[in-house]
Design a protein around this motif. Structure first.
Motif, PDB file in Angstrom:
ATOM      1  N   GLY A 457       5.288  10.268  -5.847  1.00 50.82           N
ATOM      2  CA  GLY A 457       5.459   9.826  -4.459  1.00 50.82           C
ATOM      3  C   GLY A 457       4.180   9.966  -3.661  1.00 50.82           C
ATOM      4  N   LEU A 458       3.442  11.048  -3.887  1.00 62.63           N
ATOM      5  CA  LEU A 458       2.155  11.209  -3.226  1.00 62.63           C
ATOM      6  C   LEU A 458       1.194  10.109  -3.664  1.00 62.63           C
ATOM      7  N   SER A 459       1.228   9.775  -4.954  1.00 64.47           N
ATOM      8  CA  SER A 459       0.349   8.715  -5.463  1.00 64.47           C
ATOM      9  C   SER A 459       0.659   7.380  -4.813  1.00 64.47           C
ATOM     10  N   GLU A 460       1.938   7.126  -4.532  1.00 67.75           N
ATOM     11  CA  GLU A 460       2.305   5.862  -3.891  1.00 67.75           C
ATOM     12  C   GLU A 460       1.652   5.739  -2.513  1.00 67.75           C
ATOM     13  N   ILE A 461       1.680   6.819  -1.731  1.00 66.15           N
ATOM     14  CA  ILE A 461       1.082   6.783  -0.400  1.00 66.15           C
ATOM     15  C   ILE A 461      -0.443   6.750  -0.492  1.00 66.15           C
ATOM     16  N   LEU A 462      -1.009   7.595  -1.359  1.00 63.92           N
ATOM     17  CA  LEU A 462      -2.462   7.648  -1.514  1.00 63.92           C
ATOM     18  C   LEU A 462      -3.005   6.307  -1.977  1.00 63.92           C
ATOM     19  N   TYR A 463      -2.310   5.656  -2.919  1.00 64.60           N
ATOM     20  CA  TYR A 463      -2.768   4.364  -3.408  1.00 64.60           C
ATOM     21  C   TYR A 463      -2.722   3.322  -2.301  1.00 64.60           C
ATOM     22  N   ALA A 464      -1.670   3.365  -1.473  1.00 64.31           N
ATOM     23  CA  ALA A 464      -1.531   2.362  -0.414  1.00 64.31           C
ATOM     24  C   ALA A 464      -2.726   2.402   0.544  1.00 64.31           C
ATOM     25  N   TYR A 465      -3.088   3.592   1.006  1.00 61.94           N
ATOM     26  CA  TYR A 465      -4.215   3.689   1.939  1.00 61.94           C
ATOM     27  C   TYR A 465      -5.549   3.481   1.235  1.00 61.94           C
ATOM     28  N   THR A 466      -5.628   3.851  -0.045  1.00 59.51           N
ATOM     29  CA  THR A 466      -6.824   3.548  -0.826  1.00 59.51           C
ATOM     30  C   THR A 466      -7.025   2.051  -0.923  1.00 59.51           C
ATOM     31  N   SER A 467      -5.948   1.336  -1.227  1.00 56.90           N
ATOM     32  CA  SER A 467      -6.014  -0.115  -1.366  1.00 56.90           C
ATOM     33  C   SER A 467      -6.350  -0.792  -0.040  1.00 56.90           C
ATOM     34  N   ALA A 468      -5.774  -0.289   1.049  1.00 57.70           N
ATOM     35  CA  ALA A 468      -6.010  -0.891   2.362  1.00 57.70           C
ATOM     36  C   ALA A 468      -7.439  -0.657   2.831  1.00 57.70           C
ATOM     37  N   ALA A 469      -7.884   0.592   2.810  1.00 56.27           N
ATOM     38  CA  ALA A 469      -9.229   0.907   3.285  1.00 56.27           C
ATOM     39  C   ALA A 469     -10.298   0.313   2.382  1.00 56.27           C
TER      40      ALA A 469
END
Length: 569
Positions: A457-469
């Motif tokens: 679940g942490l990876s899902e959030i971290l990946y989302a902001y990684t992908s966006a930024a």
């Protein structure tokens, strides 16, 4: 891993490298204002655009004027796209009768396509009209990519000129990137895609009767044209929800090859064009070597992780040679899924032919880490080139500190001003990614959007902001991002990842352009040799990636060890 799998991977990379030189030479001519084989056809059209818009192609711009042009153009593009999405219910070419896009989703989508991110918090075939897809999203697939190319050319001219104040003209670079590079390539690739079976129609959908006698609605539309520029412009935003895993976007092995080669070709050729334009092809090949080495390592890591598979599945009696096939198309297999995943995240593309959230923990770590490196492998069209040049500036400065060599890059001395702007650019990604992730994991409406608990679940959030930024646009899967919180914060992350990066880059360009080129001396550190290649790789990994290690340790790394202990999420 298998020998045939590596042969498939090797063929794609070889074709890309072979195409880099001729395409790079062509682009060098285009942006140097030289005549090309397309000039007789496109020259009058280009002149017509300048006449209508009042642009003087011979008038140069300093870095500040160039930056203002980029920002104003992007702001106008954002406003227009936002209006199209909010009004799509009353605009033409809406055969499915889709309603207007919600305000927060329209903000997210408009910012996504303007910044070349192409993050999609929606299903394209169930949300966007043909008008929105064609005149909204596809147009920005062209111009956002062309904007990145223009910025890369401005920085390139800073190394060419000596004691100059002008970096070229943004409106000219934008026009030429679109007219001479992206549009001709997109037409050719789109026609090939149509020949391969990708739909290209204004029909909304068709109804098919399945073998069981049920009725199934199959989405149609102008898919081939958007698919072509989606890959050539390293945009990644698919017409359909499952992107290049859908047979209408990627029907067979040949289309998969073309997808990956299209992603890589323009970005790789731009690096070669840089070497050609600055008069040092060896420098171009040195930068290409860095991208290829790191990209191959990334592909190998994903390929190994996916063929290793999940020991919990093997313990149930499944043949261990099958590895992990969850979330992958059997027509592509592990090798080409691994290559696609590494390329799309080493670039700023974001298209997928396999679901990254279904990769093994270490297999999912690699795409996330490649984005966090700054997407310079070889990065997005234009953005990859200026991104790796920022790291090159830092690398020569580090070399100067270590061995006492003069910090120079292509005859331009690197001093405190350039290093300050370079660090400002490099630090924006961890600030945005880690900052928004930290806030989201402690807010109830942030945590409620994740599909699974624990480290995944942490990876899902971290990946989302990684992908966006990182202006990538791919998703880890499992995160319900179509909420006011995520639509808004991801949109802000996209804007900061794009514009808070390019302004310092253009400031660096202006500073370097004003400096007088100095000839190489015995104290100059050569930047076209293997030693510099190794140093640059180290700087990219240390400055670009290791700052994310604590967060990665809490996500995919811990999940890997938990998986080995017999637990999954």
């Amino acid at each position: 891993m298998s020998f045939p799998g590596w042969v498939q991977i090797g063929l794609v990379l070889i074709v890309t490298l072979l195409a880099a030189k001729p395409l790079g030479l062509y682009m060098a001519k285009v942006f140097s204002g030289e005549r090309t084989f397309l000039s007789p056809v496109l020259g009058p059209l280009e002149s017509g655009f300048y006449a209508v818009s009042g642009v003087d192609p011979k008038r140069g711009q300093g870095w500040l004027a160039y930056a203002i042009g980029v920002l104003l153009f992007s702001l106008a593009g954002f406003a227009l796209l936002y209006a199209i999405l909010r009004l799509q219910n009353v605009l033409p070419f809406n055969p499915q009768g889709f309603p207007a896009v919600a305000p927060d989703l329209a903000f997210n989508t408009a910012m996504s396509f303007v910044t070349n991110t192409n993050w999609q918090s929606y299903g394209g075939e169930t949300t966007m009209s043909h008008f929105s897809q064609m005149l909204g999203l596809t147009v920005h697939n062209f111009v956002s990519a062309a904007t990145g190319i223009a910025i890369a050319m401005a920085l390139t001219r800073a190394f060419i000129g000596s004691g100059i104040k002008e970096l070229g003209n943004f409106w000219v670079d934008l026009t030429r990137a679109t007219l001479y590079v992206l549009l001709p390539l997109a037409i050719v690739v789109a026609l090939v895609f149509v020949a391969m079976g990708l739909p290209q129609t204004l029909d909304g959908s068709m109804t098919a009767t399945t073998l069981e006698g049920a009725q199934q609605t199959i989405a149609l539309g102008p898919i081939a044209s958007q698919e072509a520029i989606k890959q050539l412009g390293t945009n990644g935003g698919g017409f359909l929800n499952v992107n290049a895993a859908h047979p209408f976007e990627n029907p067979n092995a040949f289309s998969n090859y073309l997808n990956i080669i299209s992603m890589l070709s323009v970005s790789m050729a731009l690096v070669y064009a840089f070497g050609q334009m600055v008069g040092n092809r060896r420098q171009g090949w040195a930068l290409i070597s860095v991208t290829v080495i790191l990209l191959v390592v990334g592909v190998g890591a994903i390929y190994w992780a996916e063929t290793f598979g999940n020991p919990m599945i093997t313990a149930l009696g499944v043949d261990p040679s099958l590895g992990n096939m969850e979330g992958k198309e059997v027509r592509f297999g592990q090798a080409m899924s691994a290559l696609y995943s590494a390329v799309t995240t080493g670039l700023s593309d974001g298209g997928v032919n396999a679901m990254h959230g279904s990769l093994t923990p270490l297999g999912g770590l690699v795409p996330m880490f490649l984005i966090q490196l700054g997407e310079v492998l070889p990065g997005g069209v234009g953005s990859g080139l200026y991104g790796i040049l920022v790291f090159a500036i830092l690398a020569v400065f580090v070399a100067g500190l270590m061995v006492g060599r003069t910090p120079e890059l292509l005859g331009k001395k690197v001093e405190a001003r350039e290093i300050k702007f370079a660090m400002l650019a490099v630090l924006i990604l961890p600030l945005v990614i880690l900052g928004f992730t930290a806030v989201s994991v402690v807010l109830p409406f942030g945590v409620s959007s994740i599909l699974t608990g624990g480290p995944h679940g942490l990876s899902e959030i971290l990946y989302a902001y990684t992908s966006a930024a990182g202006n990538n646009g791919s998703a880890f899967g499992g995160l319900s991002a179509n909420t006011p919180w995520y639509n808004t914060t991801l949109g802000i992350a996209m804007a900061l990842g794009r514009f808070a990066y390019i302004v310092p880059v253009l400031a660096i360009a202006g500073s370097l352009a004003a400096k007088t080129k100095v000839p190489a001396s015995p104290g100059t550190f050569p930047t076209d040799k293997p030693l510099f290649v190794g140093l640059l790789i180290g700087v990219i990994i240390i400055l670009g990636g290791l700052q994310f290690f604590p967060a990665l340790a809490l996500g995919p790394i811990v999940e890997h060890f938990v998986m080995l202990a017999g637990q999954t999420f």
